[in-house]
Design a protein around this motif. Structure first.
Motif: not given
Length: 648
Positions: A186-188, A424-429, A466-470, A475-476
């Motif tokens: 939702e935030a994305m 997951q990142v592609a979904e945001a894109a 740290g990698m998950r934070q990346r 995604m943002a």
């Protein structure tokens, strides 16, 4: 949409299959064997049965023989052929009604549980009404008026069976919508429909499976009951019609009952028992420990859209007098109170404060994600010449993830554990570009944030914190937002990773020409990386200004004490200070200054009235009656004295 005020850790659940006990597996296999027997007979009826079921092929009341395995009925029709062909009706009606009922129930559950508000109120009252009506009686009455064909009977049975799946699935939707990766989607900026279908619906599949089998069981019994009472389709042979004709022909008074009544009765029992055993196994596999059926508060209607006031030139985000209130079962809690905040173009804003000071709630309020029972009670959030509080939920959803991106805290809980990071990142894109372009952009951005191509299709649990934070940062940034709100982006990471993530964020902000609002309780970390800094306490911004001036010359006692509690790695060695006392209960704040019970500089005016944020010049502002007083400059609280019971 509604999300939690703080992204709570997602409960760790074992794989569904591991919860099925050995007895349940055995019973499930028995149930599947019974269903296979019935369904196999129905599918092979035309091949197995030598005679047509609807025509007379012999003398009436023939006993079982090699030509007629179950004999004949009162007009010479083959009972074995009727038994096999009748299975088709029971199976098709049961499965068809169950699928339709589950489809309606799922749609109702998603609308009521995920959309909430008046959708929830209206739809759940309809569910309550449907559950109070007598099922069989209602179907009988409607059948008498609407007709007795199988499609009509199937629709009627589905029309009275949808309510139970709807209620149970809604309770699961209420649980799933609070999970971290759903809130992150939702935030994305994903739309409500996309989040519901992509992230919520797949989590309902196990429960939907058990409800499908349960609904099929009830549908089979109801159809047989209708046919037995003489209201079934007169043109189709079914087990119920076999029992109806046997009863009307007084077969019980003759020897014919043994081969006319018992076989369809046993077949119906086998089908119902098979469905029940499979349902028992599926329900255990589905993990039936659902979230309690908590009611959701109705959504607050957006104010009518009005012409936005012009923003100050050079300002990306301007928050004016924003207040957030949570009204649960007890006293209302003012989580955010009258906050004024400005993120200026080309400058990074930091927001610091103790845990529970309202930082995360403020970040969610900025993008319209405050959960029930919380609501923004007043204030404005000006972005791009628009008040995000007045443009409506749909319009705000289009801003999220596209123009304003949120990097939520707790990266593991914000990622879907069942999907690769690339997906997951592609979904945001895909919110802003076609799928092929989104995949290409995702790969490029993941490499830019330091994740090699060979790991793009790994799952979140295969990465370090740290990698998950990346991944969340990628995604943002994938849709080129103007403003990024990073909520505790380095919490839980070691010092080396904290610096690495902050350097990555800072570099991307400069490279992509973004503005950044970063929230953290790590005051020294913010002091190194931001341009402007605001300090929150008990839901209020109590001091703000350029970071070098605020750190070098704090004007509020809380800021001074907070800074003295951190060591200076480059200055002379000295004893660390402390902030005495405990943070206040937000539901029972004092009448005057909220920091007064802990403040060494407290005076009579501090307990009599609440100080407001006053401009001090050069971009500085503080909410304190003794702002800039010498008592603040010289303030130091010895933690040893506090521990010995001698507070200042």
């Amino acid at each position: 949409m509604t999300t939690p005020a703080v992204l709570l850790p997602e409960p760790v659940e074992p794989a569904a299959g591991s919860r099925v006990s050995r007895p349940a597996r055995i019973l499930g296999m028995v149930g599947l064997a019974l269903l296979a027997l019935v369904v196999g007979g129905a599918l092979g009826a035309s091949v197995i049965a030598e005679h047509p079921p609807e025509r007379s092929v012999g003398s009436p009341f023939l006993s079982p023989s090699g030509e007629h395995w179950l004999g004949t009925d009162d007009i010479g029709r083959d009972l074995f052929a009727q038994l096999l062909h009748g299975a088709r009706v029971s199976v098709s009606v049961g499965l068809g009604a169950a699928v339709l009922a589950l489809l309606v129930g799922t749609v109702v559950a998603l609308l009521a549980g995920y959309r909430g508000g008046w959708w929830d109120v209206v739809l759940m009252r309809l569910v309550d009404l449907a559950l109070t009506l007598p099922l069989l009686v209602l179907v009988l009455v409607l059948t008498a008026f609407l007709g007795r064909s199988l499609p009509v009977i199937t629709l009627l049975i589905a029309g009275v069976l949808w309510a139970r799946p709807a209620r149970l699935l809604r309770s699961q939707v209420l649980k799933v919508r609070e999970l971290g990766h759903v809130a992150a989607a939702e935030a994305m900026g994903a739309s409500s429909t996309r989040v519901a279908l992509t992230h919520v619906l797949p989590r309902l599949v196990p429960l939907m499976s058990s409800q499908l089998v349960r609904a099929a069981t009830v549908a089979v019994v109801v159809q047989a009951g209708i046919a037995f009472l003489g209201l079934g389709d007169p043109d189709r042979v079914s087990w119920g019609t076999m029992l109806f004709f046997a009863n009307s022909s007084n077969a019980v008074l003759t020897e014919a009952w043994k081969w006319w009544v018992l076989p369809p009765g046993f077949a119906l029992g086998a089908l119902v028992l098979g469905l029940a055993l499979v349902s028992y196994c599926v329900e255990e596999w589905a993990e039936p420990r659902l979230a309690r059926n908590a009611g959701r508060r109705g959504r607050r209607r957006p104010r009518p859209t009005t012409e936005a006031e012009p923003q100050t030139e050079g300002t990306t985000l301007e928050v004016r007098h924003l207040s957030v209130r949570f009204e649960g079962g007890g006293r209302p809690v003012e989580a955010v109170r009258d906050v004024d905040l400005v993120v200026r173009r080309g400058r990074t804003m930091g927001l610091a404060g103790e845990s529970g000071s309202g930082k995360s709630t403020l970040s969610l309020a900025l993008v319209g994600l405050v959960p029930d029972p919380g609501r923004v009670v007043e204030g404005e959030v000006m972005f791009g010449g628009r008040d995000l509080r007045r443009i409506g939920r749909t319009s705000v959803a289009r801003v999220r993830g596209r123009e304003v991106a949120l990097v939520p805290q707790s990266a593991m809980n914000a990622l879907n554990p069942a999907r690769t990071i690339h997906r997951q990142v592609a979904e945001a894109a895909e919110l802003t570009c076609p799928a092929a372009e989104a995949r290409a952009r995702t790969g490029e951005l993941l490499e830019r944030v330091g994740i090699p191509a060979g790991r793009h299709h790994d799952y979140p649990h295969q990465f370090s914190g740290g990698m998950r934070q990346r991944v969340l940062i990628a995604m943002a940034l994938v849709n080129d937002p103007r403003l990024v709100i990073a909520d505790e982006p380095v919490t839980g990471l070691d010092v080396v990773n904290q610096v690495t993530i902050m350097e990555l964020l800072g570099g991307l902000v400069r490279e992509l020409d973004l503005d950044l609002l970063i929230i953290s309780h790590e005051l020294p970390l913010l002091a190194r990386w931001v341009d402007d800094l605001a300090i929150m306490y008990a839901g209020e911004v109590i001091e703000r200004g350029p970071v070098d001036q605020l750190i070098g010359d704090p004007r509020h006692p809380y800021t001074k004490l907070l800074l003295s509690s951190f060591p200076d790695l480059y200055g002379p060695r000295s004893r660390l200070g402390a902030v005495p006392g405990e943070p206040p209960d937000l539901s029972r704040l004092p009448a005057g200054c909220s920091f007064a019970p802990r403040c060494p500089c407290v005076g009579p005016e501090c307990t009599a009235s609440r100080p407001v944020l006053v401009e001090l010049g050069a971009g500085r502002a503080a909410a304190c009656f003794c702002a800039g007083d010498e008592r603040v400059a010289d303030l130091f609280v010895d933690p040893v004295a506090v521990a010995e019971g001698n507070p200042p």
